[in-house]
Design a protein around this motif. Structure first.
Motif, mmCIF file in Angstrom:
data_model
loop_
_atom_site.group_PDB
_atom_site.id
_atom_site.type_symbol
_atom_site.label_atom_id
_atom_site.label_comp_id
_atom_site.label_asym_id
_atom_site.label_seq_id
_atom_site.Cartn_x
_atom_site.Cartn_y
_atom_site.Cartn_z
ATOM 1 N N GLY A 133 0.864 -1.187 0.000
ATOM 2 C CA GLY A 133 0.000 0.000 0.000
ATOM 3 C C GLY A 133 0.897 1.232 0.000
ATOM 4 O O GLY A 133 1.830 1.299 0.792
ATOM 5 N N ILE A 169 -3.427 4.800 5.211
ATOM 6 C CA ILE A 169 -2.615 3.839 5.982
ATOM 7 C C ILE A 169 -3.533 2.916 6.785
ATOM 8 O O ILE A 169 -3.352 1.689 6.809
ATOM 9 N N PHE A 215 -4.952 0.414 4.483
ATOM 10 C CA PHE A 215 -3.966 -0.619 4.134
ATOM 11 C C PHE A 215 -3.828 -1.631 5.274
ATOM 12 O O PHE A 215 -3.682 -2.834 5.039
ATOM 13 N N ILE A 268 3.729 -1.130 3.941
ATOM 14 C CA ILE A 268 3.143 0.190 3.685
ATOM 15 C C ILE A 268 4.261 1.154 3.324
ATOM 16 O O ILE A 268 5.286 1.220 3.997
ATOM 17 N N ALA A 303 0.197 0.316 12.635
ATOM 18 C CA ALA A 303 0.803 -0.557 11.615
ATOM 19 C C ALA A 303 1.765 -1.537 12.272
ATOM 20 O O ALA A 303 1.776 -2.731 11.956
ATOM 21 N N ILE A 354 6.826 -0.214 7.680
ATOM 22 C CA ILE A 354 6.610 1.049 6.949
ATOM 23 C C ILE A 354 7.921 1.495 6.292
ATOM 24 O O ILE A 354 8.973 1.521 6.942
#
Ligand code: GZL
Length: 360
Positions: free
Chosen positions: A75, A122, A125, A133, A150, A157
């Motif tokens: 994502g 985010i 995702f 991500i 996340a 990330i």
């Protein structure tokens, strides 16, 4: 797989519900824009979703679990389309996904320069349980909570082209340039162009963006430390856009008749400043020297025309490196905390020789 399928059904509902609310939010509530997802650009195996009557752009529609089977699912929350540089980066990312559709699935969100849209993307995702991500943080602050979400979901990330002011543990790596060094090199180029003396102005990027903050730090500190006869008489944000770069330069010219140089944090604002200089009856590149950052095609054209003097390159073609790094993270490999781009400096005297070879 069942978890993913269930979450995608939830997410479709959630994303639609969230976006339905967007139109009623404050600010540009009256504005609606037809937004398109990357499915229309990458032509992967996702159904197309065009979300209408929303104030903002949205994430790409979830793909079916069959489409994602065995692939790297990424994502990416892009800032928007504020500059030619940004468009080049987006193209680099989407082209890579298109050319590697058998290995990767890209879910792409265009946040139209709004942090809240990047945060929404985010979260979406995370709901879709992507593998990695990616984010180009529009500003440095305000990311701790969603990054922690996340992390809790076990999704790494990658920060692309701009940094975020969070604890190092909350992201895996930053892929991008050394903005402080770019600013320092720009100052040295400006000093050479104006003979080490005179009044100059500075047009800054987006307030709070790491690329703007650090390019200002690098430039201003170098001028202060090594060029006492150069005075920065005005400095104001042009938000990295050509239109605002022109507006800011117009105001600078009205109140400062003796400007000998302008430093812009990106080429798009420099191209706007060049328009303003010409409309004021002055010769950009001669009466007022220009130094900017990015290395987009437009500034090379201006240098060839004698209307710009220098651009400090900042490579936007980060798609391949981004996906290669994402694959490493999915495989559990560790990566450098900062994967630094290597950039060049280009001046008017060589612009004609190199312009045809430029990739963006
Ligand atoms: C730099 C990037 C900047 C560009 C601008 O990595 O974040 O954002 O220099 C763009 O053109 O708006």
């Amino acid at each position: 797989m069942k978890k993913k399928l269930l979450s995608m059904i939830m997410c479709t509902t959630m994303v639609a519900a969230t976006l339905a609310g967007c139109g009623s939010s404050a600010g540009n509530a009256g504005e609606t824009t037809k937004t398109e997802t990357s499915t229309e650009k990458t032509e992967t195996t996702k159904e197309e979703t065009t979300v209408e009557d929303t104030e903002t752009a949205t994430s790409a529609a979830p793909t079916s679990s069959e489409d994602e089977e065995g692939k790297l699912v990424v994502g990416f929350a892009q800032i928007g389309q504020e500059s030619g540089w940004r468009d080049a980066e987006t193209m680099s990312i989407q082209t890579y996904a298109e050319e590697h559709a058998d290995e990767v699935v890209l879910k792409f969100a265009d946040a139209q320069q709004k942090q809240e849209n990047q945060i929404k993307a985010i979260k979406s995702f995370i709901e879709q349980d992507v593998d990695v991500i990616g984010l180009a943080p529009v500003v440095e602050t305000g990311w701790d909570q969603v990054f922690a979400e996340a992390q809790d979901a076990g999704i790494p990330i990658i920060l692309l082209d701009r940094t975020a002011d969070v604890d190092d543990s909350l992201y895996s790596t930053f892929i991008g340039s050394d903005f402080i060094e770019e600013g320092k090199v720009a100052a040295q180029q400006m000093a050479e162009l104006i003979g080490g003396k005179g009044k100059i102005v500075e047009i800054e990027g987006t307030v709070g963006a790491s690329a703007a903050t650090d390019r200002k730090t690098g430039f201003d500190d170098e001028i202060a430390a090594n060029f006492p006869d150069i005075e920065i008489i005005a400095s104001q944000t042009g938000d990295f856009t050509r239109a605002q770069g022109k507006e800011v330069m117009e105001s600078f010219l009205k109140s400062n008749p003796d400007i000998v140089g302008v430093y812009c944090h990106n080429d798009d604002m420099a191209l706007g400043a060049i328009e303003a200089i010409k409309e004021a009856g002055l010769k950009p590149g001669e009466d007022i020297k220009t130094v900017s950052v990015d290395g987009v095609k437009g500034i090379f054209e201006a240098m060839v025309a004698g209307e710009a003097n220098c651009t400090v390159e900042c490579n936007p073609l980060l798609g391949p490196l981004f996906f290669e790094t994402a694959a490493k993270l999915k495989n559990g490999e560790t990566v450098e905390k900062w994967v630094k781009s290597v950039d060049g400096v280009f001046t008017a005297d060589t612009a004609a020789d190199v312009i045809d070879g430029r990739a963006y």
